[in-house]
Design an enzyme around this catalytic site. Structure first.
Site, PDB file in Angstrom:
ATOM      1  N   PRO A   9       0.793  -1.226   0.000  1.00  0.00           N
ATOM      2  CA  PRO A   9       0.000   0.000   0.000  1.00  0.00           C
ATOM      3  C   PRO A   9       0.828   1.279   0.000  1.00  0.00           C
ATOM      4  O   PRO A   9       1.848   1.374   0.674  1.00  0.00           O
ATOM      5  CB  PRO A   9      -0.826  -0.107   1.286  1.00  0.00           C
ATOM      6  CG  PRO A   9      -0.160  -1.146   2.107  1.00  0.00           C
ATOM      7  CD  PRO A   9       0.495  -2.088   1.149  1.00  0.00           C
ATOM      8  N   ASN A  10       0.345   2.207  -0.798  1.00  0.00           N
ATOM      9  CA  ASN A  10       0.868   3.581  -0.900  1.00  0.00           C
ATOM     10  C   ASN A  10       2.177   3.684  -1.673  1.00  0.00           C
ATOM     11  O   ASN A  10       2.649   4.797  -1.919  1.00  0.00           O
ATOM     12  CB  ASN A  10       1.017   4.221   0.496  1.00  0.00           C
ATOM     13  CG  ASN A  10      -0.310   4.297   1.226  1.00  0.00           C
ATOM     14  OD1 ASN A  10      -1.275   4.817   0.674  1.00  0.00           O
ATOM     15  ND2 ASN A  10      -0.397   3.741   2.422  1.00  0.00           N
ATOM     16  N   ARG A  17       3.830  11.039  -2.093  1.00  0.00           N
ATOM     17  CA  ARG A  17       3.698  10.845  -0.645  1.00  0.00           C
ATOM     18  C   ARG A  17       4.985  11.281   0.074  1.00  0.00           C
ATOM     19  O   ARG A  17       6.095  10.889  -0.329  1.00  0.00           O
ATOM     20  CB  ARG A  17       3.383   9.377  -0.315  1.00  0.00           C
ATOM     21  CG  ARG A  17       4.551   8.439  -0.546  1.00  0.00           C
ATOM     22  CD  ARG A  17       4.272   6.984  -0.258  1.00  0.00           C
ATOM     23  NE  ARG A  17       3.972   6.712   1.126  1.00  0.00           N
ATOM     24  CZ  ARG A  17       4.232   5.550   1.729  1.00  0.00           C
ATOM     25  NH1 ARG A  17       4.811   4.562   1.050  1.00  0.00           N
ATOM     26  NH2 ARG A  17       3.912   5.367   2.974  1.00  0.00           N
ATOM     27  N   TYR A  22      10.287   9.554   1.432  1.00  0.00           N
ATOM     28  CA  TYR A  22      10.355   8.529   0.374  1.00  0.00           C
ATOM     29  C   TYR A  22      10.982   9.023  -0.924  1.00  0.00           C
ATOM     30  O   TYR A  22      11.162   8.237  -1.849  1.00  0.00           O
ATOM     31  CB  TYR A  22       8.953   7.969   0.110  1.00  0.00           C
ATOM     32  CG  TYR A  22       8.384   7.233   1.312  1.00  0.00           C
ATOM     33  CD1 TYR A  22       8.826   5.952   1.638  1.00  0.00           C
ATOM     34  CD2 TYR A  22       7.437   7.834   2.144  1.00  0.00           C
ATOM     35  CE1 TYR A  22       8.326   5.280   2.751  1.00  0.00           C
ATOM     36  CE2 TYR A  22       6.932   7.173   3.254  1.00  0.00           C
ATOM     37  CZ  TYR A  22       7.377   5.896   3.554  1.00  0.00           C
ATOM     38  OH  TYR A  22       6.895   5.231   4.659  1.00  0.00           O
ATOM     39  N   ASN A  73       7.957  -5.614  -0.837  1.00  0.00           N
ATOM     40  CA  ASN A  73       7.900  -4.492   0.094  1.00  0.00           C
ATOM     41  C   ASN A  73       6.455  -4.433   0.571  1.00  0.00           C
ATOM     42  O   ASN A  73       5.596  -3.883  -0.118  1.00  0.00           O
ATOM     43  CB  ASN A  73       8.307  -3.177  -0.569  1.00  0.00           C
ATOM     44  CG  ASN A  73       8.307  -2.025   0.437  1.00  0.00           C
ATOM     45  OD1 ASN A  73       7.718  -2.138   1.515  1.00  0.00           O
ATOM     46  ND2 ASN A  73       8.945  -0.927   0.079  1.00  0.00           N
ATOM     47  N   ALA A  76       3.239  -0.845   4.972  1.00  0.00           N
ATOM     48  CA  ALA A  76       2.740  -0.866   6.353  1.00  0.00           C
ATOM     49  C   ALA A  76       2.287  -2.251   6.789  1.00  0.00           C
ATOM     50  O   ALA A  76       2.278  -2.555   7.996  1.00  0.00           O
ATOM     51  CB  ALA A  76       1.600   0.131   6.509  1.00  0.00           C
ATOM     52  N   GLU A  97      12.580  -9.359   1.753  1.00  0.00           N
ATOM     53  CA  GLU A  97      11.789  -8.163   2.076  1.00  0.00           C
ATOM     54  C   GLU A  97      12.640  -6.907   1.878  1.00  0.00           C
ATOM     55  O   GLU A  97      13.822  -6.896   2.225  1.00  0.00           O
ATOM     56  CB  GLU A  97      11.320  -8.236   3.529  1.00  0.00           C
ATOM     57  CG  GLU A  97      10.511  -7.025   3.967  1.00  0.00           C
ATOM     58  CD  GLU A  97       9.662  -7.335   5.196  1.00  0.00           C
ATOM     59  OE1 GLU A  97       8.998  -8.386   5.217  1.00  0.00           O
ATOM     60  OE2 GLU A  97       9.693  -6.513   6.132  1.00  0.00           O
ATOM     61  N   HIS A  99      12.553  -2.581   2.353  1.00  0.00           N
ATOM     62  CA  HIS A  99      11.942  -1.306   2.734  1.00  0.00           C
ATOM     63  C   HIS A  99      12.830  -0.196   2.220  1.00  0.00           C
ATOM     64  O   HIS A  99      14.058  -0.272   2.370  1.00  0.00           O
ATOM     65  CB  HIS A  99      11.798  -1.196   4.256  1.00  0.00           C
ATOM     66  CG  HIS A  99      10.791  -2.144   4.817  1.00  0.00           C
ATOM     67  ND1 HIS A  99       9.444  -1.939   4.704  1.00  0.00           N
ATOM     68  CD2 HIS A  99      10.937  -3.330   5.442  1.00  0.00           C
ATOM     69  CE1 HIS A  99       8.806  -2.952   5.261  1.00  0.00           C
ATOM     70  NE2 HIS A  99       9.689  -3.817   5.707  1.00  0.00           N
ATOM     71  N   ARG A 106      12.749   4.684  12.599  1.00  0.00           N
ATOM     72  CA  ARG A 106      11.531   5.494  12.519  1.00  0.00           C
ATOM     73  C   ARG A 106      10.641   5.236  13.748  1.00  0.00           C
ATOM     74  O   ARG A 106      11.138   4.828  14.792  1.00  0.00           O
ATOM     75  CB  ARG A 106      10.823   5.207  11.182  1.00  0.00           C
ATOM     76  CG  ARG A 106      11.693   5.603   9.978  1.00  0.00           C
ATOM     77  CD  ARG A 106      10.989   5.367   8.664  1.00  0.00           C
ATOM     78  NE  ARG A 106       9.767   6.155   8.570  1.00  0.00           N
ATOM     79  CZ  ARG A 106       8.851   5.983   7.607  1.00  0.00           C
ATOM     80  NH1 ARG A 106       9.044   5.052   6.675  1.00  0.00           N
ATOM     81  NH2 ARG A 106       7.776   6.744   7.582  1.00  0.00           N
TER      82      ARG A 106
END
Ligand code: DHK
Length: 143
Positions: A9-10, A17, A22, A73, A76, A97, A99, A106
């Site tokens: 998502p996103n 965003r 990012y 990825n 969230a 995975e 990110h 964070r």
């Protein structure tokens, strides 16, 4: 070697965003980056992006018997989705995975990743380059 790249998502909103986190490059720029990196490593890639947990699970299940590796990825969903982790374990396809950001530096709620428990390696904080690193991990496995 065939690798499915799943973005959650996103990530389709890259470039729009929170650019201070990012970056300014778009999702299309990410696809172009991965295609080029994969090409130079001799890897065939396909792409799937969804904002929906169930659709990501469907894509993982549909990959069973069809791809050699997965780069995911989960965005969230990494921090919440035992269901995506279970899907990765169910198909047993080697998965890495990624990110874009270093989630460990964070907010505390981003520190845990359920999905990384179902992956052979997690790469974070390298931006787009993280996807190249993930491709290299899979290339090494199948070398
Ligand atoms: C992307 C997201 O959308 C966040 O929800 C994750 C991840 C981090 C990334 O760094 O690529 O917490």
């Amino acid at each position: 070697m065939n690798v499915l790249i799943i973005n959650g998502p996103n990530l389709n909103m890259l470039g729009i965003r929170e650019p201070e986190i990012y970056g300014l490059k778009s999702y299309s720029d990410l696809i172009a980056f991965i295609e080029k990196a994969a090409g130079s490593l001799g890897v065939a890639v396909s792409f799937f992006q969804s904002n929906c947990e169930g659709e990501m699970i469907d894509a993982i299940q549909a990959a069973y018997g069809k791809v050699d590796g997965i780069i995911i990825n989960p965005a969230a969903y990494a921090h919440t989705s035992i269901a995506i982790a279970d899907a990765l374990k169910a198909v047993g396809i080697p998965a890495v995975e990624v990110h874009l950001t270093d989630t460990h530096t964070r907010e505390p709620y981003r520190h845990n990743s359920f999905t990384s428990e179902a992956c052979i390696e997690t790469i974070m904080g390298e931006g787009f380059e993280g996807y190249r690193s993930a491709l290299k991990v899979l290339v090494e496995i199948f070398a």
